[in-house]
Design a protein around this motif. Structure first.
Motif, PDB file in Angstrom:
ATOM      1  N   ARG A  43       0.845  -1.186   0.000  1.00 51.09           N
ATOM      2  CA  ARG A  43       0.000   0.000   0.000  1.00 51.09           C
ATOM      3  C   ARG A  43       0.886   1.243   0.000  1.00 51.09           C
ATOM      4  N   ALA A  44       0.279   2.340  -0.381  1.00 51.60           N
ATOM      5  CA  ALA A  44       0.992   3.616  -0.408  1.00 51.60           C
ATOM      6  C   ALA A  44       1.602   3.899   0.964  1.00 51.60           C
ATOM      7  N   GLY A  45       2.827   4.361   0.942  1.00 53.27           N
ATOM      8  CA  GLY A  45       3.528   4.707   2.168  1.00 53.27           C
ATOM      9  C   GLY A  45       4.286   3.569   2.817  1.00 53.27           C
ATOM     10  N   GLN A  46       4.078   2.343   2.342  1.00 55.16           N
ATOM     11  CA  GLN A  46       4.806   1.211   2.905  1.00 55.16           C
ATOM     12  C   GLN A  46       6.188   1.096   2.254  1.00 55.16           C
ATOM     13  N   LEU A  66      14.907  -7.303 -10.001  1.00 54.33           N
ATOM     14  CA  LEU A  66      14.982  -6.312  -8.925  1.00 54.33           C
ATOM     15  C   LEU A  66      14.396  -4.978  -9.389  1.00 54.33           C
ATOM     16  N   ILE A  67      14.673  -4.606 -10.626  1.00 54.31           N
ATOM     17  CA  ILE A  67      14.092  -3.378 -11.187  1.00 54.31           C
ATOM     18  C   ILE A  67      12.574  -3.527 -11.289  1.00 54.31           C
ATOM     19  N   ALA A  68      12.113  -4.708 -11.688  1.00 55.38           N
ATOM     20  CA  ALA A  68      10.669  -4.963 -11.755  1.00 55.38           C
ATOM     21  C   ALA A  68      10.037  -4.845 -10.373  1.00 55.38           C
ATOM     22  N   ALA A  69      10.723  -5.333  -9.340  1.00 53.04           N
ATOM     23  CA  ALA A  69      10.217  -5.203  -7.971  1.00 53.04           C
ATOM     24  C   ALA A  69      10.098  -3.728  -7.587  1.00 53.04           C
ATOM     25  N   HIS A  70      11.077  -2.950  -7.987  1.00 54.51           N
ATOM     26  CA  HIS A  70      11.037  -1.503  -7.757  1.00 54.51           C
ATOM     27  C   HIS A  70       9.791  -0.913  -8.413  1.00 54.51           C
ATOM     28  N   ASN A  71       9.514  -1.323  -9.640  1.00 50.35           N
ATOM     29  CA  ASN A  71       8.374  -0.792 -10.371  1.00 50.35           C
ATOM     30  C   ASN A  71       7.044  -1.199  -9.732  1.00 50.35           C
ATOM     31  N   VAL A  72       6.966  -2.434  -9.221  1.00 51.37           N
ATOM     32  CA  VAL A  72       5.756  -2.893  -8.530  1.00 51.37           C
ATOM     33  C   VAL A  72       5.515  -2.039  -7.290  1.00 51.37           C
ATOM     34  N   ALA A  73       6.563  -1.822  -6.514  1.00 51.31           N
ATOM     35  CA  ALA A  73       6.430  -1.005  -5.304  1.00 51.31           C
ATOM     36  C   ALA A  73       6.022   0.419  -5.661  1.00 51.31           C
ATOM     37  N   GLY A  77       2.658   2.950  -4.787  1.00 50.11           N
ATOM     38  CA  GLY A  77       2.931   4.109  -3.955  1.00 50.11           C
ATOM     39  C   GLY A  77       3.829   3.783  -2.771  1.00 50.11           C
ATOM     40  N   ALA A  78       4.488   2.636  -2.840  1.00 45.20           N
ATOM     41  CA  ALA A  78       5.389   2.192  -1.774  1.00 45.20           C
ATOM     42  C   ALA A  78       6.834   2.488  -2.160  1.00 45.20           C
TER      43      ALA A  78
END
Length: 114
Positions: A43-46, A66-73, A77-78
């Motif tokens: 969620r946003a802010g996590q 790892l870049i994909a994980a960044h994009n998911v977060a 909004g995390a």
């Protein structure tokens, strides 16, 4: 390559999630890593922390994951951070221009400020 068997575990915290990776993060194992990331309900802010302390090898598909994980977060909004990055992988990030892309911490606890 042989070595530590691959594993990916996730745990949630009040302020986000920790994904712990061990073994070789490569073309054969990144689908499991990505599935673990995709299963999270950020969620946003996590904060999503990827603990790489047990990673023994990482190829370009692992870096892409790892870049994909960044994009998911980011889409949720995390924030995202890496913890316990092995020296060799940290040097690789620097060489390919990702040295400042991910905030890094010595441990997941440090990333959360615990």
């Amino acid at each position: 390559m042989t070595g530590t068997p691959f594993s990916v575990t996730t745990r949630t915290t009040g302020t986000g999630a920790v994904v712990t990776v061990a073994g070789e993060l490569d073309v054969a194992t990144t689908p499991r890593f990505r599935a673990g990331i995709d299963a999270l309900a950020l969620r946003a802010g996590q904060l999503l922390v990827v603990d790489l302390g047990g990673v023994t090898f990482c190829d370009s598909s692992g870096i892409s994951a790892l870049i994909a994980a960044h994009n998911v977060a980011e889409a949720a909004g995390a924030g995202v951070a890496l913890a316990a990055v092995p020296d060799r992988l940290g040097r690789t990030f620097g060489l390919i221009g990702l040295g400042d892309f991910f905030p890094t911490y010595p441990s997941a606890e440090a990333a959360f400020g615990d």
